[in-house]
Scaffold this active site. Structure first.
Site, PDB file in Angstrom:
ATOM      1  CG  ASN A 244      22.316 -22.721 -16.846  1.00 58.20           C
ATOM      2  OD1 ASN A 244      22.385 -22.891 -18.068  1.00 58.20           O
ATOM      3  ND2 ASN A 244      21.496 -21.846 -16.294  1.00 58.20           N
ATOM      4  CD  GLU A 245      22.181 -17.965 -17.465  1.00 58.67           C
ATOM      5  OE1 GLU A 245      21.562 -17.718 -16.416  1.00 58.67           O
ATOM      6  OE2 GLU A 245      21.844 -17.533 -18.576  1.00 58.67           O
TER       7      GLU A 245
ATOM      8  CD  GLU B 296      19.933 -20.549 -21.371  1.00 55.71           C
ATOM      9  OE1 GLU B 296      19.277 -19.587 -20.934  1.00 55.71           O
ATOM     10  OE2 GLU B 296      20.469 -21.382 -20.639  1.00 55.71           O
TER      11      GLU B 296
ATOM     12  CD  GLU C  21      13.253 -19.774 -15.797  1.00 56.28           C
ATOM     13  OE1 GLU C  21      13.971 -18.777 -15.631  1.00 56.28           O
ATOM     14  OE2 GLU C  21      13.643 -20.799 -16.399  1.00 56.28           O
TER      15      GLU C  21
ATOM     16  CG  HIS D  76      11.269 -18.518 -20.369  1.00 60.62           C
ATOM     17  ND1 HIS D  76      11.642 -18.788 -21.668  1.00 60.62           N
ATOM     18  CD2 HIS D  76      12.145 -17.608 -19.909  1.00 60.62           C
ATOM     19  CE1 HIS D  76      12.708 -18.073 -21.959  1.00 60.62           C
ATOM     20  NE2 HIS D  76      13.033 -17.341 -20.905  1.00 60.62           N
TER      21      HIS D  76
HETATM   22  C1  GAL Z   1      18.738 -18.186 -18.412  1.00 61.30           C
HETATM   23  C2  GAL Z   1      18.907 -19.527 -17.728  1.00 61.30           C
HETATM   24  C3  GAL Z   1      17.784 -20.465 -18.104  1.00 61.30           C
HETATM   25  C4  GAL Z   1      16.458 -19.772 -17.959  1.00 61.30           C
HETATM   26  C5  GAL Z   1      16.463 -18.511 -18.777  1.00 61.30           C
HETATM   27  C6  GAL Z   1      15.154 -17.757 -18.685  1.00 61.30           C
HETATM   28  O1  GAL Z   1      19.481 -17.191 -17.843  1.00 61.30           O
HETATM   29  O2  GAL Z   1      20.123 -20.133 -18.071  1.00 61.30           O
HETATM   30  O3  GAL Z   1      17.839 -21.610 -17.288  1.00 61.30           O
HETATM   31  O4  GAL Z   1      16.243 -19.477 -16.613  1.00 61.30           O
HETATM   32  O5  GAL Z   1      17.464 -17.676 -18.317  1.00 61.30           O
HETATM   33  O6  GAL Z   1      15.200 -16.595 -19.469  1.00 61.30           O
END
Ligand code: GAL
Length: 640
Positions: free
Chosen positions: A150-151, A305, A353, A356
């Site tokens: 991931n990223e 995302e 998060e 979020h």
């Molecule tokens: C992304 C990440 C996710 C989550 C998201 C929150 O950069 O891949 O896991 O953290 O940000 O905005």
């Protein structure tokens, strides 16, 4: 470009974390996904500690049941390798695989992304878990795409990283003489006489060596890429029919050259979170999408995302107004994304998060956001027919990760944020109603106008390509700091901007930065002044503009509009109404303002079935996607 196996039409869904929930919630999830038209979810992104609670001991039962449920519900899976978040046992067992900051602090377990990508123990653990997942799920009917990691972006400065850095430098330079020359190591007694003397840039007394900083970033991009490729290759061997990708994160802290990585993924996928709360969010969205399309070589890509609602801004979280999630998604699709995926499906009960946003918020499905998610699913299901029509753009803006990194090194005449410079050019053209491609200078350049914002590093080859482009009739706008240094960051002598003086017809003797911004002392050498800080020069069959001062947004838009028109590109439009044209006569029109607007257009709105003949009326916040009618298509074909 390879498409998730078994997904027909555009992708819709997001990160799904069933490991955070009980099984009865899973069943409700699948039902809610079905109602919203979700067809793809990212599963297992941060599930390593649930999949391998002890070293070598796997607990796949829960994931078997989740994937079966999703398959039965018609939802495909982008199955992640969970390597972005090693479990607590890993960090305890292999402390040398914990990352070290430049100041020597070793970070400890407690968040995510806490590993060193050069540590052999980490790499081995990644291969084992990725291999175990591949073996278990190779034939699962839900498996559509591998989502590696991931990223990628986490940096480390430890001794493992140092050893790998030396290996990379040896390959890159062959010998120390070339390295010393590239880093201008004669300055401050930094001449290296043995490879062992070289380390990653670590906390030091005063300004670090800019060549070392730049090469460390380049190296780390390659190091992370090799970590990705290692996983990709073993997944590919197990499932040659399943495409593989990793989701890109974009930011000044990310040492990843995404353009280069694009050659190694089956599908370019980006995460995009606008940070602006106002119209800037729409401008950022268009920018991120155009960047992704550039990395994908103009081919379709995927928004992996974005946030359905609350997004982080520097001061506080900001709620997306009703309709905005759909407009942002349509902007991505208009600019080449084959769908819209979100972080995340269901809002968590806790964890870092916890606030979020999610398609299913804490309030549950009886909520504005989930209802909007259902509407978005309906929109996306109607847009499959647009897929593949190329985006029409006759203006290109150059994007160069290495220039970004080089300009971040301390010791510049003033701080210049490269990404902000490129976004300012993109924003000016977005506001002028001009769709742009972002390009690398090694890409083909069929565009009429090329903009080089602060393209600090230019190799001799890149400079020659620009010269040939303009001499052949292309129009160029270069801004300050473009072409000032070579590819190693060494200053080109004889007057700035060394690599482009002849094309631009100027010679800059001095930079004159001040609290008001960037300015330069420019001597005309063939060019003529158009307005303060702006010159124009005929070169061969083309025209080259130079912007030597930082202009405000309005002036920048004026100059780029004039340059675009001079290059034969139509510019203009209604401020805040985003129009993207696709090959064959498709038109996406998004009204981001709070007032109704009319634009000239014709076709049939695929979202509503309403025919538009001449004028499209868009109420505040409304959107339309027009399919060309047969007679329009014929007229276009005749014109072509
Ligand atoms: C992304 C990440 C996710 C989550 C998201 C929150 O950069 O891949 O896991 O953290 O940000 O905005």
């Amino acid at each position: 470009m390879r498409w998730p196996k078994g997904v027909s039409g555009l992708c819709y869904g997001g990160d799904y974390n069933p490991e955070q929930w009980f099984e009865d919630v899973w069943r409700e999830d699948v039902e809610l996904m079905r109602r919203a038209g979700v067809n793809l979810v990212n599963v297992g992104v941060f599930a390593w500690s649930r999949l391998e609670p002890e070293e070598g001991h796997y607990t796949f039962g829960w994931l078997d049941r989740v994937l079966d449920l999703l398959a039965d519900g018609g939802v495909k899976v982008a199955l992640a390798t969970p390597t972005a978040s090693p479990p607590p046992w890993f960090s305890l067992a292999y402390p040398d695989a914990l990352p070290v900051r430049g100041d020597g602090t070793r970070l400890l377990h407690g968040s995510r992304d806490t590993y060193c990508a050069s540590a052999p123990a980490y790499r081995a653990a990644c291969r084992r878990i990725a291999g175990a997942l591949a073996e278990r799920y190779a034939g699962h009917p839900a498996l559509a795409l591998w989502h590696v990691h991931n990223e990628y972006g986490t940096v480390c400065h430890c001794d493992h990283a140092a050893a790998a850095f030396r290996g990379w430098l040896r390959k890159e330079y062959g010998g120390l003489d070339a390295l010393n020359d590239a880093w201008v190591s004669a300055f401050w007694s930094q001449h290296y006489s043995a490879w062992e003397q070289i380390f990653p840039p670590r906390a030091t007394q005063y300004l670090p060596n800019p060549g070392q900083l730049l090469d460390f970033r380049r190296f780390w991009s390659d190091e992370l890429l090799s970590a990705y490729v290692e996983q990709r290759d073993l997944l590919r061997e197990a499932t040659p029919d399943v495409p593989i990708t990793t989701n890109y994160v974009i930011g000044g802290w990310v040492p990843v050259d995404h353009a280069r990585w694009a050659r190694e993924v089956d599908l370019v996928a980006i995460d995009h979170y606008p940070t602006d709360a106002g119209l800037g969010a729409e401008e950022q969205t268009a920018f991120g999408a155009d960047l992704a399309r550039s990395w994908a070589g103009g081919k379709p890509w995927l928004l992996m995302e974005t946030a359905p609602n609350l997004v982080y801004t520097p001061e506080r979280m900001h709620a997306k107004e009703p309709g905005r999630m759909i407009r942002h998604s349509l902007s991505h699709v208009a600019r080449g994304s084959r769908g819209a995926m979100f972080f995340q499906w269901r809002a968590p009960r806790g964890g870092a998060e916890r606030y979020h946003s999610a398609l299913v918020p804490h309030a549950g499905p009886d909520s504005r956001v989930y209802r909007e998610a259902v509407r978005l699913g309906d929109c996306l299901s109607r847009l499959t027919e647009v897929d593949g029509a190329p985006i029409e753009a006759s203006v290109a803006i150059a994007w160069d990760a290495a220039s970004w990194w080089a300009l971040q090194a301390p010791g510049m005449p003033m701080e210049v944020d490269y990404a902000a410079e490129v976004q300012a050019a993109h924003r000016a053209l977005w506001r002028a109603g001009v769709t742009t491609d972002l390009v690398a200078l090694t890409d083909p350049l069929p565009h009429r106008l090329l903009v080089l914002p602060a393209h600090y590093l230019l190799s001799d080859d890149a400079a020659a390509a620009i010269r040939a482009y303009v001499a052949g009739g292309g129009h160029l706008v270069a801004t300050y700091l473009s072409g000032v240094a070579d590819e190693h960051g060494r200053i080109r002598l004889g007057g700035y901007p060394g690599a482009l003086r002849d094309v631009l017809g100027v010679r800059v003797e001095e930079f004159q930065p001040s609290p008001d911004g960037w300015a330069e002392l420019v001597r005309l050498a063939g060019a003529s002044q158009v307005r303060p800080g702006v010159t124009r020069h005929g070169y061969g069959a083309g025209v080259a503009w130079y912007i030597s001062a930082r202009l405000d947004d309005g002036a920048y838009q004026d100059v780029l509009t004039e340059a675009a028109r001079g290059a034969g590109v139509a510019a203009g439009g209604v401020p805040g109404v985003e129009v993207v044209r696709r090959g064959g006569g498709w038109v996406f029109a998004l009204n981001h303002t709070d007032q109704a607007h009319e634009i000239p257009a014709e076709g049939v709105d695929v979202l509503t079935g309403v025919a538009v003949t001449g004028v499209l009326t868009l109420p505040a916040g409304a959107y339309a996607v027009l399919r060309p009618t047969p007679d329009l298509a014929e007229r276009r074909a005749e014109r072509a």
